[in-house]
Design a protein around this motif. Structure first.
Motif, short mmCIF file in Angstrom:
data_model
loop_
_atom_site.label_atom_id
_atom_site.label_comp_id
_atom_site.label_asym_id
_atom_site.label_seq_id
_atom_site.Cartn_x
_atom_site.Cartn_y
_atom_site.Cartn_z
N VAL A 1 22.56 37.96 57.25
CA VAL A 1 22.85 38.60 58.53
C VAL A 1 24.17 38.07 59.03
O VAL A 1 24.33 36.86 59.23
CB VAL A 1 21.74 38.34 59.56
CG1 VAL A 1 22.14 38.90 60.92
CG2 VAL A 1 20.43 38.97 59.11
N MET B 1 22.77 48.89 63.08
CA MET B 1 23.25 47.78 62.26
C MET B 1 23.95 48.34 61.03
O MET B 1 23.48 49.31 60.45
CB MET B 1 22.09 46.88 61.80
CG MET B 1 21.48 46.01 62.85
SD MET B 1 20.36 44.76 62.13
CE MET B 1 19.05 45.81 61.47
N THR C 1 28.09 39.09 61.35
CA THR C 1 28.60 39.64 62.60
C THR C 1 29.86 40.43 62.30
O THR C 1 30.80 39.90 61.71
CB THR C 1 28.91 38.52 63.61
OG1 THR C 1 27.77 37.68 63.75
CG2 THR C 1 29.29 39.08 64.96
N ALA D 1 21.53 38.05 67.97
CA ALA D 1 21.33 37.67 66.57
C ALA D 1 19.93 37.09 66.35
O ALA D 1 19.30 37.34 65.31
CB ALA D 1 22.39 36.66 66.15
N LEU E 1 21.38 33.02 57.02
CA LEU E 1 22.05 33.17 58.31
C LEU E 1 23.22 32.20 58.35
O LEU E 1 23.08 31.02 58.69
CB LEU E 1 21.07 32.95 59.46
CG LEU E 1 19.96 34.02 59.48
CD1 LEU E 1 18.61 33.37 59.22
CD2 LEU E 1 19.94 34.79 60.78
N THR F 1 26.17 33.57 61.59
CA THR F 1 25.48 34.62 62.33
C THR F 1 25.59 34.33 63.83
O THR F 1 25.60 33.18 64.24
CB THR F 1 24.00 34.64 61.93
OG1 THR F 1 23.92 34.79 60.51
CG2 THR F 1 23.25 35.76 62.61
N GLY F 2 25.68 35.37 64.64
CA GLY F 2 25.70 35.17 66.08
C GLY F 2 26.99 34.59 66.60
O GLY F 2 27.02 33.95 67.66
N GLU G 1 25.63 42.97 64.79
CA GLU G 1 25.05 42.37 63.60
C GLU G 1 25.15 43.31 62.40
O GLU G 1 25.14 44.53 62.54
CB GLU G 1 23.58 42.00 63.83
CG GLU G 1 23.36 40.95 64.90
CD GLU G 1 23.45 41.50 66.30
OE1 GLU G 1 23.73 40.72 67.24
OE2 GLU G 1 23.25 42.74 66.47
N SER G 2 25.22 42.71 61.22
CA SER G 2 25.21 43.49 59.98
C SER G 2 24.32 42.78 58.97
O SER G 2 24.07 41.57 59.07
CB SER G 2 26.63 43.62 59.41
OG SER G 2 27.13 42.35 59.03
#
Length: 481
Positions: free
Chosen positions: A395, A370, A397, A431, A334, A337-338, A345-346
């Protein structure tokens, strides 16, 4: 098809995760404390050490087990001063920022532009004919990419300058606002970089390009820095598996880097990822308590130190835990992320194509859109695991706050603007939900479709991606296994 003990139980747990995520602002509040209380968290700094203790306490508060720090030593870097002076066609000063592990020294040389710093830009500037030997190279930083291909990483552009015999490398942010964009150079944590590397804001880069349009430009670069012995730490915590599970000896890892650069608190890169990991841990620990047992596999949470200077923490973790890597079924990274809109999210799977339909099935089961892609990449903490054959993914964005404002590349990342005010509380909640969903689904999966890659398979991927030669030269390959 994603299968856990039962589809109905999977859906019920997914709904409980969503409820926990969307009714808590814990991630946002933790990020505020992380940024405002500790400032920057550069590797080895007092801020990084304090933040590591702070996040260990957050894991303990969540009820996790075996919370501890795993320290490691390396060669540090402490910023000194930097100065770029225009000598010809007239005298001027250009504001700059030395990149981490930039060596100390003074040099004078002619400036040459290599455009966006891609292979063809260097070729057009005469790199293969020796035209860049002894010159100062001026390159654009990350751009929007060309012909559907992403821009090369900073280190790739820098090493092209080194290989061409350049005397120094200047890296120009492509976003306006006088924001030099920082980032580690080759040698981070091990040695000084081969040649000086400094960053310029967009406006100062444009100034130098205008001078080049008029004729030859000569610069003087002066840098100072210290390289003391340093120590960083990985923060580790666990949610133990159900002792009656047939998969109880297997491990799922959720990781992301705790450190930032020394010019900002790194709210988005990677404070957001850190608090998403902590919030996913809190949510999953709460659900495990409610159902009276852990998940089918142990979930281990790791906050890596010293990522920004060369993935030092994750390389150290893989080397230190080589004897138990065979138990690790999956590593979820991560990183940044977020950092944008909720619902954007991807999942980027790292060279494991059979995981793409598995994650697509997961998204379908949860009725949550996603983007799922398979792309073998090397610039974050999943990579040492991938080199050791452990299936991994990141993960990310897709709709970041910066991109929605028209910024390219890292946006505010790696600049003084990577601050708490850029954070989106709903993006962090979303996220956290996706991270917890993913970890729960992998930890309880009965049909996990992949296993650890053999060294020959990984080496073929590294060769196909053009990474193998540099990894062998740096001593990173063969990997710890």
């Amino acid at each position: 098809m994603v299968q856990t003990t039962s589809r109905s139980m999977h859906i019920a747990t997914a709904k409980a995760i969503a409820g926990e995520a969307w009714t808590s602002e814990q991630a946002y509040e933790t990020l505020r404390d992380l940024c405002d209380r500790f400032g920057h968290r550069f590797a080895g700094s007092d801020g990084e050490k304090a933040a590591a203790s702070f996040m260990a306490d957050r894991f303990r508060d969540a009820g996790l087990s075996n919370v501890h720090l795993e320290p490691f030593n390396y060669l540090g870097w402490v910023r000194g001063t930097e100065r770029i002076s225009v000598l010809e066609p007239f005298g001027a000063e250009v504001r700059s920022l030395a990149l981490p592990y930039c060596p100390a020294g003074t040099l004078e040389a002619e400036l040459v532009s290599v455009g966006d710093g891609e292979v063809d830009g260097y070729a057009s500037a005469g790199a293969t004919a020796g035209a860049l030997k002894g010159k100062i190279v001026l390159s654009a930083a990350e751009t929007a990419g060309r012909n559907g291909r992403p821009s090369s990483h900073r280190r790739d552009k820098y090493m092209r300058a080194v290989e061409a015999g350049a005397a120094a490398f200047l890296y120009v942010n492509q976003n306006p606002g006088d924001m030099p964009v920082t980032g580690g150079l080759e040698g981070g944590g091990v040695s000084q970089a081969p040649i000086p590397g400094l960053s310029l804001g967009f406006e100062n880069g444009a100034f130098l390009l205008r001078l080049l349009d008029r004729g030859p430009v000569r610069l003087r670069i002066e840098t100072r820095a210290d390289f003391p012995p340093a120590m960083s730490s990985n923060v580790v915590a666990e949610l133990p598996a159900d002792p009656d599970s047939p998969f109880r000896d297997e491990i799922v890892i959720a990781g992301g880097h705790l450190d930032s650069h020394d010019i900002a608190p790194g709210a988005l890169d990677n404070g957001a990822g850190v608090v998403v990991i902590a919030e996913a841990a809190r949510i999953l620990a709460s659900i495990a308590r409610e159902r009276g047992r852990g998940f089918s596999r142990t979930i281990r949470f790791v906050l890596f130190g010293a990522e920004e200077i060369g993935l030092l923490g994750s390389y150290e973790y893989v080397a230190h835990h080589r004897e138990t890597l065979g138990q690790v079924r999956f590593m979820l990274n991560l990183d940044t992320t977020g950092r944008g809109q909720a619902g954007s999210e991807s999942v980027i799977v790292s060279g494991i194509p059979e995981l793409v339909p598995w994650f697509q099935s997961l998204a379908g089961t949860l009725d949550y859109r996603m983007e799922i892609h398979d792309r073998f990449t090397s610039s974050s903490d999943h990579f040492p695991f991938a080199m050791a054959g452990v299936p991994s993914a990141n993960v990310g964005t897709t709709e970041t706050a910066a991109s929605l404002m028209g910024l390219v590349g890292r946006g505010w990342g790696h600049t003084t603007a990577d601050t708490f005010d850029k954070a989106n509380p709903k993006g962090l909640q979303s996220a956290s939900m996706v991270a917890a969903w993913t970890l729960f689904s992998v930890a309880d999966a009965q049909d996990w479709p992949t296993g650890r890659r053999e060294p020959a398979e990984v080496e073929a991927q590294l060769m196909a991606s053009g990474m193998l030669e540099d990894l062998v030269a740096s001593g990173r390959w063969p990997s710890a296994r």
